[in-house]
Structures are given as structure tokens and as C-alpha cells.
Design an enzyme around this catalytic site. Structure first.
Site, short mmCIF file in Angstrom:
data_model
loop_
_atom_site.label_atom_id
_atom_site.label_comp_id
_atom_site.label_asym_id
_atom_site.label_seq_id
_atom_site.Cartn_x
_atom_site.Cartn_y
_atom_site.Cartn_z
N HIS A 82 -10.44 1.54 2.22
CA HIS A 82 -10.16 2.54 3.26
C HIS A 82 -11.33 2.45 4.23
O HIS A 82 -12.43 2.89 3.91
CB HIS A 82 -10.03 3.94 2.65
CG HIS A 82 -9.67 4.96 3.69
ND1 HIS A 82 -8.42 5.54 3.79
CD2 HIS A 82 -10.39 5.47 4.72
CE1 HIS A 82 -8.39 6.37 4.82
NE2 HIS A 82 -9.57 6.35 5.41
N HIS A 129 1.44 5.44 -1.76
CA HIS A 129 1.11 6.58 -2.63
C HIS A 129 2.43 7.13 -3.16
O HIS A 129 3.28 7.55 -2.36
CB HIS A 129 0.40 7.67 -1.84
CG HIS A 129 -0.83 7.17 -1.14
ND1 HIS A 129 -2.08 7.28 -1.66
CD2 HIS A 129 -0.97 6.51 0.04
CE1 HIS A 129 -2.96 6.72 -0.84
NE2 HIS A 129 -2.32 6.25 0.20
N HIS A 139 -4.40 -0.33 6.06
CA HIS A 139 -3.87 0.43 7.21
C HIS A 139 -4.77 0.36 8.44
O HIS A 139 -5.31 1.35 8.89
CB HIS A 139 -3.58 1.89 6.83
CG HIS A 139 -4.60 2.54 5.93
ND1 HIS A 139 -5.94 2.57 6.21
CD2 HIS A 139 -4.44 3.21 4.77
CE1 HIS A 139 -6.56 3.23 5.23
NE2 HIS A 139 -5.68 3.62 4.35
N LYS A 156 -9.62 -0.06 -5.52
CA LYS A 156 -9.60 0.60 -4.20
C LYS A 156 -10.92 1.30 -3.95
O LYS A 156 -11.39 2.07 -4.79
CB LYS A 156 -8.46 1.64 -4.17
CG LYS A 156 -8.35 2.44 -2.88
CD LYS A 156 -7.84 1.59 -1.71
CE LYS A 156 -7.89 2.35 -0.39
NZ LYS A 156 -6.74 3.20 -0.17
N HIS A 171 0.87 -1.21 0.00
CA HIS A 171 0.00 0.00 0.00
C HIS A 171 0.89 1.24 0.00
O HIS A 171 1.50 1.57 1.01
CB HIS A 171 -0.90 0.02 1.24
CG HIS A 171 -1.82 1.21 1.31
ND1 HIS A 171 -3.17 1.07 1.56
CD2 HIS A 171 -1.62 2.55 1.16
CE1 HIS A 171 -3.74 2.27 1.55
NE2 HIS A 171 -2.82 3.19 1.33
N ASP A 188 1.59 2.73 3.51
CA ASP A 188 0.75 3.91 3.33
C ASP A 188 1.60 5.18 3.32
O ASP A 188 1.15 6.25 3.71
CB ASP A 188 -0.34 4.00 4.41
CG ASP A 188 -1.41 5.03 4.07
OD1 ASP A 188 -1.60 5.34 2.88
OD2 ASP A 188 -2.05 5.55 5.01
C1 NCD Z 1 -3.35 9.22 2.03
C2 NCD Z 1 -2.93 10.25 0.96
O1 NCD Z 1 -2.38 11.29 1.32
O2 NCD Z 1 -3.12 9.97 -0.23
N1 NCD Z 1 -3.33 9.88 3.31
C3 NCD Z 1 -3.28 9.28 4.51
O3 NCD Z 1 -3.39 9.99 5.52
N2 NCD Z 1 -3.10 7.99 4.66
C4 NCD Z 1 -4.69 8.66 1.69
C5 NCD Z 1 -5.07 7.45 2.51
O4 NCD Z 1 -4.51 6.37 2.32
O5 NCD Z 1 -5.94 7.57 3.37
ZN ZN Z 2 -3.16 5.19 1.70
#
Ligand code: NCD
Ligand code: ZN
Length: 343
Positions: free
Chosen positions: A136, A15, A174, A99, A13, A247
Site C-alpha cells: 500500500h 477485500h 492500486h 502485504k 487485489h 481493490d
Molecule cells: C481498503 C479496505 O477497506 O480494506 N480500503 C480502501 O479504501 N482501499 C484498504 C486498502 O486497500 O487501502
Molecule cells: Zn485494498
């Protein structure tokens, strides 16, 4: 010197964004992990196979020369996702999951799902094609206390999804609470969870006590100590339902250190070292390899990686920022010491 060698791990996971931020952060992940499940919450979101393949190319261009790294792409589920797109995703060998963001639950989730039972026909297709659904898990009821949103989502929405789609493979992303851990333990083998380093290392005091620390603010928000202990127990248990998902969610520093800061912790540069600290503190370093390198691949029905990585027991200091000029990113634990370092 004390070292720890494990099979190359994966991040289930993450970003990695796009543009300048992608160029800064992707090398960090590619150095640490063989593969990563790439979150689709760009602006605009990645909703089609075609968009995902374009994004995949952009990611591959950011991989440093000489490093093997495979991005595992996902699609963002919306109320208007077409059944034909799900079929296309199933036929593609580059798309690994969909997702589900409840609309408004987190960063770039405006295109998410407002009424989850209304998309049950789409979930039926995912179940039919055996494509994992990544969730989520937070309610978007604005009257719900932010610390209760995961628990309430499980009670009001997730339990119902699990009952209606007994063969749908689900990753509750998460997880942050004892309730989420217990839900996953009690479910069938089709339901698993990722756990982040920040939720294993910190409770909400790290975010709020003695001053507000925006680099520890993420969603779902970090909870109280009893929940952290439940997460550590689950991660270090050797139970294959729990696996590594950082995450890591970079936001430029000026958007974190402001009156209404973005949610997301940046951990990609030090991910494996942060997990090693947790497992060592729990006396379970021998369980790190399963959590980091085996169970996620098994759940996604992908081969485990060949090759290894080695961590050295050595003290070093995490940089204060990464990136340049207006695009700097402040990592979690910036300027603090770590006791493991990846070779
Ligand atoms: C994530 C993001 O910034 O894309 N932020 C976070 O606080 N985890 C999005 C997510 O996974 O909730
Ligand atoms: Zn995330």
C-alpha cells in the site's frame, strides 16, 4: 448481438472480509473471477499461515455450489513477523504474498509498519524466498496532503526498498498517479502494479463536485484527471507490468454514509464490466484480456486460466444495494447503467 469473450480473469487485489459480509460479497467475485488475491486486513489481521488457512476455509464455504474459485491467500506483515513464519509461508502452497501496510495508512492498518527501514531484515527474507511483497504505497506523514501521499511514498520509501532489494518481486497496489505509473515503467520486471476500476473511470470531481459522494471514497484517494489519463494509458498499453486488481473493499452502507465514512469502494459485482467500459472508451477492448487474464498470472508465476467468460453489449442497471438489514452494501455506480454484462 455484440459480445466479447476472453480467458477467465483473476482479481489480484480484493477485500472479501468475513462473517455476514463475506457471505454477501464472495459469490460476486467467484462469479466473475477464477482466482483472487485475498487481502489480510481483517480485525485482527491475518498474520500467520495457520490463520490464513482458517480464513481460506471460511472463504471456500461461501463459494456458491457449482462455481470454481480459488482464493490466493496473503499474510499481513507486521514489525513482529517472525522469520520462521516467512519460511513457513514459503513452504506453504496456499500463501502467495505478504502485504505491507504503512501503519495508519488505510482501513485496518493499525498493525502495519511504522518504521519501514526497521523491517528490512524481513524484506531480505521475502527476497530470498522469492515471495512477492504487495505494498500500500502511501506515506503516513499526517502533514502530507492526502493527494500527494502516493508520490511522496514513492520518493521517500519505495525507491529505497527497490534499490536495496533488486530481486524482490513487488506489486505497487492500486496505483493512482502518473508518478506511480512512471515509477513502474522505469523499474525492472520484478516491479508491477494493480489498477482499480474506480481510478480508471473517475477523477476527484466524482467524489467531491456537486456534493460529497462517499461511495467514491477510497484510499489512495481518487486523483485529478491527468492522473486518470495516465492510468488508462498504462492499463490499455498492453504492458504486462499493469494488471487487474479491483481493490473492491465493502463497508456496510451506514459506515460509508456518515460523518466520518470508511474508505473503500465496492465493485465486485460489476468488476469486469467496469473495466470493459474503460477499455472500450479508450478504443482498446483488444487489450482487456492481457490486463485481466494474463499478466497477473504471469507475474505471480501461476498458470493462466483455462475456460472463458463472455460479456454482452447490453444496457442494464446496477442494483442500489446488496445484502440484508443492517448489513447492506452500496456498490460503486449504484442505480446507474452499464453497457456490458457478463453472461
Ligand atoms: C481498503 C479496505 O477497506 O480494506 N480500503 C480502501 O479504501 N482501499 C484498504 C486498502 O486497500 O487501502
Ligand atoms: Zn485494498
Amino acid at each position: 448481438m455484440k459480445t466479447l469473450t476472453i480467458t477467465r480473469p483473476d482479481d489480484w487485489h480484493i477485500h472479501v472480509r468475513n462473517g455476514a459480509v463475506l457471505k454477501t460479497v464472495l459469490p460476486h467475485t467467484a462469479r466473475q473471477f477464477a482466482r483472487a488475491i485475498i487481502m489480510p486486513n481483517l480485525k485482527p489481521p491475518v498474520t500467520t499461515v495457520e490463520q490464513a488457512l482458517t480464513y481460506r476455509k471460511e472463504i471456500l464455504q461461501a463459494v456458491p455450489a457449482g462455481i470454481d474459485f480459488i482464493p490466493l491467500m496473503t499474510l499481513y506483515l507486521t514489525a513482529t513477523t517472525k522469520i520462521s513464519e516467512i519460511k513457513k509461508a514459503a513452504e506453504s502452497d496456499q500463501i502467495y504474498a505478504f502485504k505491507l501496510y504503512p501503519a495508519g495508512a488505510t482501513t485496518n492498518s493499525d498493525s502495519g509498519i511504522a518504521n519501514i527501514s526497521a523491517i528490512y531484515p524481513l524484506l531480505a527474507e521475502l527476497e530470498k524466498f522469492d515471495i512477492p511483497l504487495l505494498i500500500h504505497g502511501e506515506t503516513t506523514d499526517i502533514d502530507c496532503d492526502i493527494f500527494d501521499r502516493e508520490r511522496v511514498f514513492i520518493d521517500t520509501i519505495l525507491t529505497d526498498i527497490a534499490r536495496n532489494f533488486p530481486n524482490l518481486r513487488i506489486v505497487l497496489e492500486h496505483v493512482t498517479t502518473n508518478e506511480a505509473v512512471q515509477f513502474v515503467y522505469a523499474s525492472g520486471d520484478n516491479i508491477a502494479a494493480t489498477i482499480t476500476p474506480q481510478h480508471l473511470l473517475y477523477n476527484r470531481n466524482a467524489l467531491l463536485s456537486g456534493g460529497i459522494r462517499p461511495h467514491y471514497y477510497c484510499l489512495p484517494i481518487i486523483k485529478r484527471e491527468k492522473h486518470r489519463l495516465a492510468l488508462v494509458q498504462a492499463a490499455t498499453s498492453g504492458n504486462p507490468k499493469f494488471f487487474l486488481g479491483t481493490d473492491s473493499a465493502p463497508h456496510i452502507t451506514s459506515l460509508k454514509e456518515t460523518s466520518c465514512g470508511c474508505a473503500g469502494c465496492y465493485s465486485a459485482y460489476t468488476a469486469l464490466e467496469l473495466y470493459a467500459e474503460v477499455f472500450e472508451q479508450a478504443g482498446s477492448l483488444n487489450k482487456l484480456e492481457g490486463f485481466a487474464s494474463f499478466y497477473g498470472a504471469d507475474f505471480y508465476r501461476l498458470p493462466r486460466n483455462s475456460g472463458t467468460v463472455t460479456l454482452e453489449k447490453i444496457t442494464w442497471r446496477i442494483p442500489l444495494t446488496f445484502g440484508k438489514n443492517d448489513n447492506t452494501i452500496t456498490p460503486i455506480k449504484a442505480g446507474e447503467e452499464l453497457s456490458w454484462k457478463m453472461q
